[in-house]
Design an enzyme around this catalytic site. Structure first.
Site, PDB file in Angstrom:
ATOM      1  N   ASP A   7      -7.310  -1.331 -12.203  1.00  0.00           N
ATOM      2  CA  ASP A   7      -7.742  -1.814 -10.896  1.00  0.00           C
ATOM      3  C   ASP A   7      -6.490  -2.171 -10.094  1.00  0.00           C
ATOM      4  OD1 ASP A   7      -9.342  -2.924  -8.791  1.00  0.00           O
ATOM      5  OD2 ASP A   7      -8.949  -4.918  -9.610  1.00  0.00           O
ATOM      6  N   ASN A  10      -4.323  -5.288  -3.680  1.00  0.00           N
ATOM      7  CA  ASN A  10      -3.204  -5.507  -2.772  1.00  0.00           C
ATOM      8  C   ASN A  10      -2.174  -6.475  -3.345  1.00  0.00           C
ATOM      9  OD1 ASN A  10      -3.815  -4.031  -0.168  1.00  0.00           O
ATOM     10  ND2 ASN A  10      -5.732  -5.137  -0.447  1.00  0.00           N
ATOM     11  N   ASP A 106     -12.861  -1.629  -5.128  1.00  0.00           N
ATOM     12  CA  ASP A 106     -13.029  -2.860  -5.898  1.00  0.00           C
ATOM     13  C   ASP A 106     -14.412  -3.459  -5.700  1.00  0.00           C
ATOM     14  OD1 ASP A 106     -12.379  -3.344  -3.218  1.00  0.00           O
ATOM     15  OD2 ASP A 106     -11.279  -5.192  -3.660  1.00  0.00           O
ATOM     16  N   THR A 127      -7.076 -10.908  -2.485  1.00  0.00           N
ATOM     17  CA  THR A 127      -6.261 -10.962  -1.272  1.00  0.00           C
ATOM     18  C   THR A 127      -7.153 -11.308  -0.081  1.00  0.00           C
ATOM     19  OG1 THR A 127      -4.844  -9.266  -2.234  1.00  0.00           O
ATOM     20  CG2 THR A 127      -4.577  -9.705   0.110  1.00  0.00           C
TER      21      THR A 127
END
Length: 248
Positions: A7, A10, A106, A127
């Site tokens: 995965d 950011n 995601d 993020t």
């Protein structure tokens, strides 16, 4: 047979080795910026790729350049790098939104990881802080709010005198100094934001949701949420694992 999935976010990236039952047996998390370092990936994959590892490596990625770096590392090899959005996700979960191509990988895999609960709300403290709704096993959409850590960093960078700080639990509703004031603002501000969004979602659908928290501040805010919640830091990888099992 082993399987490698990952995965790419950011802020951070996680790579996992799964066994033949698609359970995690090995995992590493690191800053996504390390993907661009010359030998970092080589050292990681050296311990993950064995003779019996499947040659297809599956990733969820919201950082195209990061995924591109991984593809470069395997160019001309027997391994194939696959991003989940290149697969037909609708075979696993119904998606009831406009412009599916804009839905982050995601968020798709978080929903897939929670689909067994039928009615579920996944809150991911990444993020960005995301809220994803699964109703009757259908992905119905969600909410994207500013990420906590990013907001804290941006506030410090955009001001001359406000310092960088770490959130700490406090019973005080306001501060006696700058750091305490910042701490209070972020704790009570995000507590209100999270609870208000949950309230709006649950009032709209008028049903009981299983609420799953994941990401960096999941444990920190668990006690600040008025509803019963569960922290699951593997839900994203579990969703990717299901995609691998069902579609590859």
């Amino acid at each position: 047979m082993g399987y490698v999935v990952g995965d790419i976010g950011n802020t951070s990236t996680r790579i996992c080795l799964l066994n033949n039952k698609f359970s995690i047996v090995k995992s590493v998390r690191f800053d996504t910026k390390k993907l661009f370092e010359k030998s970092y990936l080589k050292n990681i994959f050296k311990s993950y790729l064995k003779k019996d590892t499947n040659k297809k490596l599956l990733f969820s990625s919201v950082v195209p350049l990061g995924l591109g770096e991984i593809k470069k590392k395997f160019q001309g090899t027997k391994y194939k790098i696959i991003e989940i959005k290149n697969l037909n996700m609708r075979k696993i979960i119904k998606i009831n939104i406009n412009k599916v191509n804009q839905l982050g990988s995601d968020r798709i895999v978080n929903a897939i990881g929670a689909i067994k609960f039928k009615n579920c709300l996944v809150i991911d403290f990444g993020t960005a802080t995301t809220f994803d709704i699964i109703k009757n096993s259908i992905y119905e959409g969600g909410v994207i709010a500013p990420g906590i850590k990013l907001s804290m960093m941006n506030l410090s960078k955009s001001t001359a005198l406000l310092p960088v700080f770490d959130l700490k639990h406090s019973k005080k509703s306001y501060g006696k100094n700058t750091k305490e004031a910042l701490n209070a603002g972020f704790i009570w501000g995000y507590e209100g934001l999270i609870n208000n969004i949950i309230n709006k979602i649950t009032l709209k659908w008028k049903m009981k949701y299983k609420i799953i928290l994941t990401g960096g501040y999941a444990n920190f805010f668990k006690k600040k949420i008025k509803w019963k919640t569960t922290v699951d830091q593997n839900i994203t990888i579990r969703g990717i694992s299901k995609v691998y099992k069902d579609l590859l």
